[in-house]
Scaffold this motif. Sequence first.
Motif, PDB file in Angstrom:
ATOM      1  N   ALA A 234       0.925  -1.132   0.190  1.00  0.00           N
ATOM      2  CA  ALA A 234       0.116   0.036   0.292  1.00  0.00           C
ATOM      3  C   ALA A 234       1.467   1.380  -0.061  1.00  0.00           C
ATOM      4  O   ALA A 234       1.780   1.116   0.649  1.00  0.00           O
ATOM      5  CB  ALA A 234      -0.960   0.020   1.335  1.00  0.00           C
ATOM      6  N   CYS A 235       0.047   2.251  -0.737  1.00  0.00           N
ATOM      7  CA  CYS A 235       1.296   3.454  -1.092  1.00  0.00           C
ATOM      8  C   CYS A 235      -0.091   4.717  -1.032  1.00  0.00           C
ATOM      9  O   CYS A 235      -0.162   4.520  -1.897  1.00  0.00           O
ATOM     10  CB  CYS A 235       2.400   3.434  -1.539  1.00  0.00           C
ATOM     11  N   LEU A 236      -0.155   4.865   0.286  1.00  0.00           N
ATOM     12  CA  LEU A 236      -1.811   5.101   0.420  1.00  0.00           C
ATOM     13  C   LEU A 236      -1.274   7.201  -0.651  1.00  0.00           C
ATOM     14  O   LEU A 236      -2.434   7.627  -1.713  1.00  0.00           O
ATOM     15  CB  LEU A 236      -1.776   6.522   2.069  1.00  0.00           C
ATOM     16  N   THR A 237       0.256   7.979  -0.594  1.00  0.00           N
ATOM     17  CA  THR A 237       0.074   9.005  -1.538  1.00  0.00           C
ATOM     18  C   THR A 237       0.243   8.745  -2.732  1.00  0.00           C
ATOM     19  O   THR A 237      -0.434   9.310  -3.549  1.00  0.00           O
ATOM     20  CB  THR A 237       1.455   9.814  -1.009  1.00  0.00           C
ATOM     21  N   GLY A 238       0.611   7.418  -3.372  1.00  0.00           N
ATOM     22  CA  GLY A 238       0.928   7.065  -5.217  1.00  0.00           C
ATOM     23  C   GLY A 238       0.523   6.792  -5.554  1.00  0.00           C
ATOM     24  O   GLY A 238      -0.498   6.573  -6.664  1.00  0.00           O
ATOM     25  N   ASP A 239      -0.725   5.300  -4.411  1.00  0.00           N
ATOM     26  CA  ASP A 239      -1.915   4.767  -5.258  1.00  0.00           C
ATOM     27  C   ASP A 239      -3.563   5.818  -5.497  1.00  0.00           C
ATOM     28  O   ASP A 239      -3.999   5.534  -6.288  1.00  0.00           O
ATOM     29  CB  ASP A 239      -2.202   3.513  -4.404  1.00  0.00           C
ATOM     30  N   ARG A 245       6.425  11.639  -6.015  1.00  0.00           N
ATOM     31  CA  ARG A 245       6.871  11.066  -5.061  1.00  0.00           C
ATOM     32  C   ARG A 245       7.836   9.907  -6.233  1.00  0.00           C
ATOM     33  O   ARG A 245       8.924   9.471  -5.594  1.00  0.00           O
ATOM     34  CB  ARG A 245       7.375  11.104  -4.033  1.00  0.00           C
ATOM     35  N   CYS A 246       6.879   8.662  -6.265  1.00  0.00           N
ATOM     36  CA  CYS A 246       6.988   7.358  -6.434  1.00  0.00           C
ATOM     37  C   CYS A 246       6.069   7.253  -7.444  1.00  0.00           C
ATOM     38  O   CYS A 246       5.654   8.351  -8.839  1.00  0.00           O
ATOM     39  CB  CYS A 246       6.560   6.710  -5.227  1.00  0.00           C
ATOM     40  N   ASP A 247       6.248   5.290  -7.798  1.00  0.00           N
ATOM     41  CA  ASP A 247       5.862   4.757  -8.919  1.00  0.00           C
ATOM     42  C   ASP A 247       4.532   4.246  -8.753  1.00  0.00           C
ATOM     43  O   ASP A 247       4.202   3.683 -10.165  1.00  0.00           O
ATOM     44  CB  ASP A 247       6.634   4.673  -9.678  1.00  0.00           C
ATOM     45  N   CYS A 248       4.023   3.941  -8.172  1.00  0.00           N
ATOM     46  CA  CYS A 248       3.344   3.080  -7.657  1.00  0.00           C
ATOM     47  C   CYS A 248       1.609   3.366  -8.055  1.00  0.00           C
ATOM     48  O   CYS A 248       1.252   2.164  -8.497  1.00  0.00           O
ATOM     49  CB  CYS A 248       3.060   3.844  -5.283  1.00  0.00           C
ATOM     50  N   GLY A 249       0.974   4.510  -7.936  1.00  0.00           N
ATOM     51  CA  GLY A 249      -0.194   4.808  -8.161  1.00  0.00           C
ATOM     52  C   GLY A 249      -0.494   3.851 -10.211  1.00  0.00           C
ATOM     53  O   GLY A 249      -1.224   3.479 -10.261  1.00  0.00           O
TER      54      GLY A 249
HETATM   55 ZN   LIG Z   1       4.200   4.792  -3.847  1.00  0.00          ZN
END
Ligand SMILES: [Zn+2]
Length: 389
Positions: A234-239, A245-249
Motif C-alpha cells: 500500500a502507498c496511500l500517497t501514490g495509489d 514522489r513514487c511510481d506506485c499509482g
Molecule cells: Zn508510492
Amino acid sequence: MSSSATTAGTIASLFGDATLTEAERAIAEMRAGRPVILAEGGRLFLAASAEFADAERLAALDGLVGGALQLVLTPARLRALGRPEEARPMALPVSQLGSARVRALSAQDLAGAKGEGAKGETLGAELVEAHAAGAAALHLATLALMLPAVLVGPLAPAALTLPALTVRAEAITRYGEDRATRVEIVSRAPVPLLTARNCEFVVFRGGEGMREQVAVVVGTPDPARPVLVRLHSACLTGDLFGSLRCDCGDQLRTTVATMAQAGGGVLLYLDQEGRGNGIANKMRAYRLQSDGLDTYEADETLGFGLDARRFDFAAAMLRQLGFEHVVLMTNNPEKIAALSRAGLQVSGVERLYGRRGADNIRYLAAKRDRAGHFLDLEALDHHAPASCG
Ligand SMILES: [Zn+2]
Ligand SMILES: Nc1nc2c(ncn2[C@@H]2O[C@H](COP(=O)(O)OP(=O)(O)OP(=O)(O)O)[C@@H](O)[C@H]2O)c(=O)[nH]1
C-alpha cells in the motif's frame, strides 16, 4: 453451558496460542503509549515508546525503574548520529539527556531544511550497553509502527503492582515467524472496476499485526496455468492521490489493466504502507527526503533497516486462493525470492514501470542502486502510462 464443561481445549479455541496473544496485546499497548513489562532472562524491565517522552512521562517512568532508565536506539539510528561502529542496539542514560534531547535523538524532532537534527546530532551522553530487553523493546516498537526508539529500565520491586501488561521478550522476537502465514478469508464480493469489470475482492485477516489484506482476483485466472500475480504494498500517497514522489499509482493501474487484458490475474493489495514502517514513519522519511536524503537514507536516519516487509503471508494468501504457480509483476528481487522461499513456483517475471519524472527519479535510482531493483531508467520513458498516476 456449565463451567465444568469448559475444558482446556475450549479455552484454547477462544484465546489461541498464548505466545501470539501476549505479543499482540503488547503491540496494542505500545501503540497506545502505555508502558509494558518485558520479561527477559529471568528479569523484568519496563519498556515504553520514546514517542511519548515528554518531561512528565520521563519522570514518571524514572520513578518506576530500579536502575538506569535508558533510551535504546538501533545501529541505523546511531549511524545517522555519527556512530557507525555500533552493530547492536546501544543506549544512553536518560538522566543525562532530558526530554528535548530524547525527542531529538529518537528522531521525532527533525529540524527543517537540510536535515539538521537528523545527521550530525551530538549524543549528549556516553553510549552504554543496552539492557537485556532493549532489542525486544525496539522490535515491539516497530511492530507497533512507532519510531524504533524506546525507553527501557529494570522494573523497581515497588512497581510490580503496576497495571501494565507483562510479556516475554521471546514472544516479541518470535512473533513475525509465528504469525507469518496465519491468514484467513473473512469476506469476499464482486467489485467491477473501470478497467476490469470482472473482479472479486477477497479480504483476508491475519499475518503480522492481524491486519486486513486484500486479494483482487481480476477476470478468471486459471490455477492450472502460471497466473499473473502482483504483490503491491500500500502507498496511500501514490495509489490514491497520484503523488509524484513514487511510481506506485502507475504500477497499480497498469497491473489491473494488464491482468484484465490477459484474461486474469491476482493482485494482492498488502497493508504494508511505507515498506512496512507505517504511514507516520513514511511521512517522517518524506520530510527528510525534502531535506535532501534519498528514500533509504531517510528510513535509516529514522533508525529503520532497508526494508521491513515480509511476504510469506502473501504466499499463504495465494495458496488459499488455489494459486501455486505464478508469473510475478515486479522489479523487486526480494518479492521473487520470498515467494520462491515459501514454495511457490515463480516461472516468470514481468517488469512493471511507472512514469519517471523530476520528483521520483531519485527514488527510482535509489531502489535500483540500494535494493537491486531491476529498473532501466531510460526504458521508463517508453513504458510510462500517459495519464493519471
Ligand atoms: Zn508510492
Ligand atoms: N519507508 C518508506 N516507504 C516508502 C517510501 N516511498 C515509498 N514507500 C513505500 O514503498 C512501498 C512500495 O511498494 P511496492 O511498489 O509494492 O514495492 P517495490 O518494493 O517498489 O517493488 P515493485 O513495485 O514490485 O517493483 C510502499 O509500501 C510505499 O508506501 C519512503 O520514502 N520510505
